[in-house]
Design a protein around this motif. Structure first.
Motif, PDB file in Angstrom:
ATOM      1  N   PHE A 144      65.546  98.045  -0.840  1.00  0.00           N
ATOM      2  CA  PHE A 144      64.232  97.553  -1.544  1.00  0.00           C
ATOM      3  C   PHE A 144      64.514  98.100  -3.114  1.00  0.00           C
ATOM      4  CE2 PHE A 144      61.305 100.601  -3.075  1.00  0.00           C
ATOM      5  CZ  PHE A 144      60.031  99.650  -3.648  1.00  0.00           C
ATOM      6  N   GLN A 145      63.797  97.043  -3.971  1.00  0.00           N
ATOM      7  CA  GLN A 145      64.190  97.403  -5.353  1.00  0.00           C
ATOM      8  C   GLN A 145      62.453  96.522  -6.021  1.00  0.00           C
ATOM      9  OE1 GLN A 145      66.749  97.311  -7.221  1.00  0.00           O
ATOM     10  NE2 GLN A 145      68.746  97.281  -5.528  1.00  0.00           N
ATOM     11  N   TYR A 146      61.836  97.536  -6.751  1.00  0.00           N
ATOM     12  CA  TYR A 146      61.071  97.099  -7.821  1.00  0.00           C
ATOM     13  C   TYR A 146      61.319  97.337  -8.986  1.00  0.00           C
ATOM     14  CZ  TYR A 146      56.217  98.297  -9.019  1.00  0.00           C
ATOM     15  OH  TYR A 146      55.005  98.448  -9.747  1.00  0.00           O
ATOM     16  N   ALA A 147      60.454  96.185  -9.493  1.00  0.00           N
ATOM     17  CA  ALA A 147      60.684  96.634 -10.718  1.00  0.00           C
ATOM     18  C   ALA A 147      59.812  95.319 -11.471  1.00  0.00           C
ATOM     19  CB  ALA A 147      62.495  95.786 -11.413  1.00  0.00           C
ATOM     20  N   TYR A 148      59.215  95.494 -13.107  1.00  0.00           N
ATOM     21  CA  TYR A 148      58.150  94.539 -13.799  1.00  0.00           C
ATOM     22  C   TYR A 148      57.140  94.578 -12.399  1.00  0.00           C
ATOM     23  CZ  TYR A 148      62.016  95.233 -16.672  1.00  0.00           C
ATOM     24  OH  TYR A 148      63.057  95.467 -17.748  1.00  0.00           O
ATOM     25  N   ARG A 149      56.931  95.635 -11.878  1.00  0.00           N
ATOM     26  CA  ARG A 149      55.803  94.480 -10.590  1.00  0.00           C
ATOM     27  C   ARG A 149      56.361  93.477  -9.817  1.00  0.00           C
ATOM     28  NH1 ARG A 149      52.347  98.732 -11.179  1.00  0.00           N
ATOM     29  NH2 ARG A 149      51.174  98.241 -10.340  1.00  0.00           N
TER      30      ARG A 149
END
Length: 328
Positions: free
Chosen positions: A272-277
């Motif tokens: 899982f990756q999350y960045a800049y919404r």
């Protein structure tokens, strides 16, 4: 059961007193019967500061570059190897004075995807006179980097206060509080502070992540609710729909998140990756024993709110009645 290894980052400019503090913390941990290990970063090809640390302490050296620049990718690898090989009770990273703390945080939390480690605190040691000089001129790359090191800290040690006047100390404390509204500020001379007070004021989570769900709520706490990074190791799979909803509702203070997850309503494990919404899930088949974990990185967000939501999610039934297996 594998225990979570706490990680501490020491930040601050060259000459601020980081290595003195490092030695004090190592001695304290050893007196407590713990086995500390060190990751030492130097810009040059020789680790001069490392020579001041006794040889019985396991050490990983990152030479010839700054953690946040050319050898950033090596940090996660070196830290993973150090934890696996030496089985330390605690690890402390002393970064070169030119390092951007946010990049170090990112490197450390990358390790948590492979080994059970948790970033407890980012301690920034500040040379009081140097900060006063830079703030009055308010220009140059050094000024901007020191501002970043202060802004990211969960504990600020205002060192060398004997070199400035009382009214100047008040001015410097005002600058620190303006740049960082949450971190404790501890004035010092030669970093002569009780290690137990430093560790009690670091703002890191002070409970055993392995057993947190089994403890009464009164025992689940942190000395400060606002943290730079929060690591959560899962005991069991969680529902993918609920997890995706949690991510959509993350406060804007959380700007980065990553993890490895097992969902109760899917057949695969996911990176899982999350960045800049933006969010991304990728099916993976990890080699070896890789924990289910998620790490949130941000600007002083509330760890307790996230922890409560994640623990509540874990306590729910693994598969909702009548739900259909789905693929993310």
């Amino acid at each position: 059961m594998e225990q979570v290894v706490p990680i501490y980052i020491l930040s601050g400019f060259l000459g601020s007193g980081k290595t003195t503090l490092l030695q004090r913390l190592i001695s304290y941990w050893q007196e407590q019967g713990l086995r500390p290990a060190v990751v030492m970063n130097e810009l040059g090809e020789v680790n001069l500061d490392g020579m001041l640390v006794e040889q019985t302490v396991p050490m990983a050296e990152l030479l010839g570059g700054c953690i946040c620049c050319s050898i950033r990718g090596d940090l996660s690898t070196e830290l993973t190897t150090l934890v696996k090989k030496e089985s330390p009770d605690v690890v402390i990273i002393e970064a070169t004075g030119a390092a951007n703390p946010l990049e170090i945080v990112d490197g450390v939390t990358e390790t948590s995807l492979y080994r059970k480690v948790e970033l407890r605190s980012l301690i920034t040691v500040v040379d009081a006179a140097h900060l006063l000089e830079l703030h009055r001129s308010q220009q140059g790359a050094t000024y901007r980097l020191m501002q970043e090191q202060i802004r990211c800290a969960s504990l600020l040690i205002l060192n060398k206060t004997d070199r400035i006047a009382a009214e100047e100390a008040e001015e410097v404390c005002g600058v620190l509080r303006k740049w960082n509204a949450y971190a404790d500020i501890m004035p010092a001379v030669r970093c002569e502070l009780a290690p137990e007070e430093i560790l009690a004021s670091t703002g890191g989570v002070k409970y055993d992540v392995e057993h947190e769900a089994d403890k009464p709520d009164s025992q689940i706490h942190s000395s400060h609710d606002h943290v730079m990074a929060y690591t959560h190791y899962f005991k069991r799979p969680v529902d993918s729909v609920e997890f995706e909803q949690l991510i959509k509702e993350l406060p804007r203070d959380v700007y980065r998140a990553k993890g490895i997850l097992t969902f109760s309503d899917t057949q695969s494990r996911f990176l899982f990756q999350y960045a800049y919404r933006e969010t991304d899930f990728m099916k993976i088949t990890p080699q070896g024993e890789v924990p289910d974990v998620v790490v949130f990185i941000g600007e002083h967000f509330s760890s307790s709110e996230l922890r409560d939501k994640l623990l509540h999610m874990e306590k729910r039934k693994l598969v909702r009645p009548g739900s259909v297996k789905r693929s993310l």
